[in-house]
Design a protein around this motif. Sequence first.
Motif, PDB file in Angstrom:
ATOM      1  N   PRO A  69      46.585 144.986 -11.074  1.00 50.45           N
ATOM      2  CA  PRO A  69      45.223 145.543 -11.076  1.00 50.45           C
ATOM      3  C   PRO A  69      44.811 146.181  -9.756  1.00 50.45           C
ATOM      4  O   PRO A  69      44.114 147.200  -9.752  1.00 50.45           O
ATOM      5  CB  PRO A  69      44.347 144.328 -11.417  1.00 50.45           C
ATOM      6  CG  PRO A  69      45.164 143.140 -11.022  1.00 50.45           C
ATOM      7  CD  PRO A  69      46.581 143.531 -11.298  1.00 50.45           C
ATOM      8  N   GLU A  70      45.229 145.601  -8.633  1.00 53.01           N
ATOM      9  CA  GLU A  70      44.832 146.167  -7.336  1.00 53.01           C
ATOM     10  C   GLU A  70      45.436 147.553  -7.132  1.00 53.01           C
ATOM     11  O   GLU A  70      44.783 148.460  -6.606  1.00 53.01           O
ATOM     12  CB  GLU A  70      45.251 145.222  -6.203  1.00 53.01           C
ATOM     13  CG  GLU A  70      44.485 143.905  -6.170  1.00 53.01           C
ATOM     14  CD  GLU A  70      42.997 144.122  -6.021  1.00 53.01           C
ATOM     15  OE1 GLU A  70      42.590 145.067  -5.301  1.00 53.01           O
ATOM     16  OE2 GLU A  70      42.219 143.360  -6.618  1.00 53.01           O
ATOM     17  N   ALA A  71      46.680 147.722  -7.550  1.00 51.95           N
ATOM     18  CA  ALA A  71      47.323 149.036  -7.432  1.00 51.95           C
ATOM     19  C   ALA A  71      46.598 150.058  -8.287  1.00 51.95           C
ATOM     20  O   ALA A  71      46.416 151.221  -7.886  1.00 51.95           O
ATOM     21  CB  ALA A  71      48.786 148.942  -7.828  1.00 51.95           C
ATOM     22  N   VAL A  72      46.172 149.649  -9.491  1.00 53.77           N
ATOM     23  CA  VAL A  72      45.427 150.552 -10.374  1.00 53.77           C
ATOM     24  C   VAL A  72      44.093 150.925  -9.746  1.00 53.77           C
ATOM     25  O   VAL A  72      43.695 152.097  -9.732  1.00 53.77           O
ATOM     26  CB  VAL A  72      45.218 149.914 -11.758  1.00 53.77           C
ATOM     27  CG1 VAL A  72      44.275 150.762 -12.615  1.00 53.77           C
ATOM     28  CG2 VAL A  72      46.554 149.739 -12.475  1.00 53.77           C
ATOM     29  N   ARG A  73      43.397 149.935  -9.194  1.00 56.42           N
ATOM     30  CA  ARG A  73      42.071 150.193  -8.621  1.00 56.42           C
ATOM     31  C   ARG A  73      42.132 151.149  -7.439  1.00 56.42           C
ATOM     32  O   ARG A  73      41.177 151.879  -7.177  1.00 56.42           O
ATOM     33  CB  ARG A  73      41.416 148.871  -8.213  1.00 56.42           C
ATOM     34  CG  ARG A  73      41.007 148.017  -9.396  1.00 56.42           C
ATOM     35  CD  ARG A  73      40.611 146.625  -8.986  1.00 56.42           C
ATOM     36  NE  ARG A  73      40.515 145.750 -10.150  1.00 56.42           N
ATOM     37  CZ  ARG A  73      40.564 144.428 -10.096  1.00 56.42           C
ATOM     38  NH1 ARG A  73      40.717 143.822  -8.915  1.00 56.42           N
ATOM     39  NH2 ARG A  73      40.467 143.719 -11.194  1.00 56.42           N
ATOM     40  N   ARG A  74      43.262 151.137  -6.727  1.00 55.67           N
ATOM     41  CA  ARG A  74      43.399 152.079  -5.608  1.00 55.67           C
ATOM     42  C   ARG A  74      43.552 153.516  -6.088  1.00 55.67           C
ATOM     43  O   ARG A  74      43.345 154.457  -5.305  1.00 55.67           O
ATOM     44  CB  ARG A  74      44.594 151.687  -4.740  1.00 55.67           C
ATOM     45  CG  ARG A  74      44.332 150.471  -3.855  1.00 55.67           C
ATOM     46  CD  ARG A  74      45.417 150.310  -2.806  1.00 55.67           C
ATOM     47  NE  ARG A  74      46.670 149.873  -3.389  1.00 55.67           N
ATOM     48  CZ  ARG A  74      47.033 148.603  -3.532  1.00 55.67           C
ATOM     49  NH1 ARG A  74      46.208 147.637  -3.146  1.00 55.67           N
ATOM     50  NH2 ARG A  74      48.203 148.293  -4.051  1.00 55.67           N
ATOM     51  N   LEU A  75      43.899 153.694  -7.361  1.00 61.14           N
ATOM     52  CA  LEU A  75      44.126 155.034  -7.903  1.00 61.14           C
ATOM     53  C   LEU A  75      42.902 155.641  -8.574  1.00 61.14           C
ATOM     54  O   LEU A  75      42.863 156.844  -8.812  1.00 61.14           O
ATOM     55  CB  LEU A  75      45.269 154.993  -8.930  1.00 61.14           C
ATOM     56  CG  LEU A  75      46.666 154.674  -8.428  1.00 61.14           C
ATOM     57  CD1 LEU A  75      47.634 154.608  -9.611  1.00 61.14           C
ATOM     58  CD2 LEU A  75      47.139 155.717  -7.431  1.00 61.14           C
ATOM     59  N   ILE A  76      41.928 154.799  -8.940  1.00 61.39           N
ATOM     60  CA  ILE A  76      40.870 155.270  -9.828  1.00 61.39           C
ATOM     61  C   ILE A  76      39.507 155.323  -9.142  1.00 61.39           C
ATOM     62  O   ILE A  76      39.242 154.630  -8.165  1.00 61.39           O
ATOM     63  CB  ILE A  76      40.750 154.393 -11.096  1.00 61.39           C
ATOM     64  CG1 ILE A  76      40.299 152.977 -10.724  1.00 61.39           C
ATOM     65  CG2 ILE A  76      42.063 154.362 -11.863  1.00 61.39           C
ATOM     66  CD1 ILE A  76      39.959 152.111 -11.921  1.00 61.39           C
ATOM     67  N   GLY A  77      38.651 156.192  -9.700  1.00 67.70           N
ATOM     68  CA  GLY A  77      37.222 156.166  -9.437  1.00 67.70           C
ATOM     69  C   GLY A  77      36.542 155.959 -10.772  1.00 67.70           C
ATOM     70  O   GLY A  77      37.002 156.481 -11.797  1.00 67.70           O
ATOM     71  N   LEU A  78      35.458 155.192 -10.787  1.00 71.38           N
ATOM     72  CA  LEU A  78      34.803 154.815 -12.045  1.00 71.38           C
ATOM     73  C   LEU A  78      33.320 155.109 -11.964  1.00 71.38           C
ATOM     74  O   LEU A  78      32.652 154.717 -11.003  1.00 71.38           O
ATOM     75  CB  LEU A  78      35.038 153.326 -12.321  1.00 71.38           C
ATOM     76  CG  LEU A  78      34.319 152.709 -13.520  1.00 71.38           C
ATOM     77  CD1 LEU A  78      34.757 153.374 -14.824  1.00 71.38           C
ATOM     78  CD2 LEU A  78      34.576 151.202 -13.569  1.00 71.38           C
ATOM     79  N   VAL A  79      32.809 155.786 -13.006  1.00 74.93           N
ATOM     80  CA  VAL A  79      31.375 156.046 -13.125  1.00 74.93           C
ATOM     81  C   VAL A  79      30.896 155.429 -14.435  1.00 74.93           C
ATOM     82  O   VAL A  79      31.336 155.817 -15.517  1.00 74.93           O
ATOM     83  CB  VAL A  79      31.071 157.560 -13.108  1.00 74.93           C
ATOM     84  CG1 VAL A  79      29.580 157.801 -13.328  1.00 74.93           C
ATOM     85  CG2 VAL A  79      31.513 158.172 -11.784  1.00 74.93           C
ATOM     86  N   PHE A  80      30.009 154.437 -14.322  1.00 72.44           N
ATOM     87  CA  PHE A  80      29.469 153.749 -15.492  1.00 72.44           C
ATOM     88  C   PHE A  80      28.409 154.600 -16.177  1.00 72.44           C
ATOM     89  O   PHE A  80      27.878 155.553 -15.610  1.00 72.44           O
ATOM     90  CB  PHE A  80      28.852 152.414 -15.084  1.00 72.44           C
ATOM     91  CG  PHE A  80      29.818 151.418 -14.529  1.00 72.44           C
ATOM     92  CD1 PHE A  80      30.596 150.637 -15.369  1.00 72.44           C
ATOM     93  CD2 PHE A  80      29.947 151.258 -13.157  1.00 72.44           C
ATOM     94  CE1 PHE A  80      31.481 149.712 -14.860  1.00 72.44           C
ATOM     95  CE2 PHE A  80      30.835 150.325 -12.632  1.00 72.44           C
ATOM     96  CZ  PHE A  80      31.606 149.552 -13.482  1.00 72.44           C
TER      97      PHE A  80
END
Length: 245
Positions: A69-80
């Motif tokens: 999950p940490e590797a994924v989070r470093r790749l993404i930006g999220l807008v709710f």
Amino acid sequence: MIRVHAASKRYGTRAALDGVELSVGAGEIFGLLGPNGAGKSTLVGLMATIKRPSAGCIRVGGHDTVREPEAVRRLIGLVFQENNLDRELTARQNLAFQARLHRLDAAAARVAAMLDRLGLTEHADRPVEDFSGGMRRRLVIGRALLTGPRVLLLDEPTTGLDPAIRRDLWTLVRQIRDAGCTVVLTTHYVEEAEALCDRVAILRRGRVVAQGTPAALRARYALPTLEEVVLALDAGNERDARCPA
């Protein structure tokens, strides 16, 4: 860039997602289209590692969302869907706080560059509570972009905005894609999917009932708009949509 394999999400006996299969290529704008309750936001939550699949797996940039999950989070930006800016802070302060959270180098310069990119430089030191809905939406997208993500996840980014502001945000989304970022967005708006997306997946009751380019979906069902494709699927064409020849 994103591979979803047999992904399901259950809450007790209710299936929010049921065996979803799809892939998103690098540099694509990929749309998730469907009514309320179709599973669009749940799927974005799985991609963002906020939720864990009950079955199946999702990989983002080659990383498993459950095991890495940490590797994924470093790749993404999220807008709710919800605007979660601090409305008492200025635009500059909101971005600066994000930069500090992520320990970004040259934070002040990054914040200034992002304000310029968003067209908000002249409003940088105004409190967000004084902003219009469109300005707030641009700022929350800019906050997600501040870390330079390779994938941007947008959950209904233009809901509740007037048509002119929506089109301004469409231009921003295209610019984000043109800069090399992969974009996944959920939407209720058929015209938004047609105007923005390279490909679309239509969800209904947690399943992908059709996917392809907007033009291909229109041609396949011999209908003028994607809205009518959804109606046709409701009328009983789901099996054909899931099992293309």
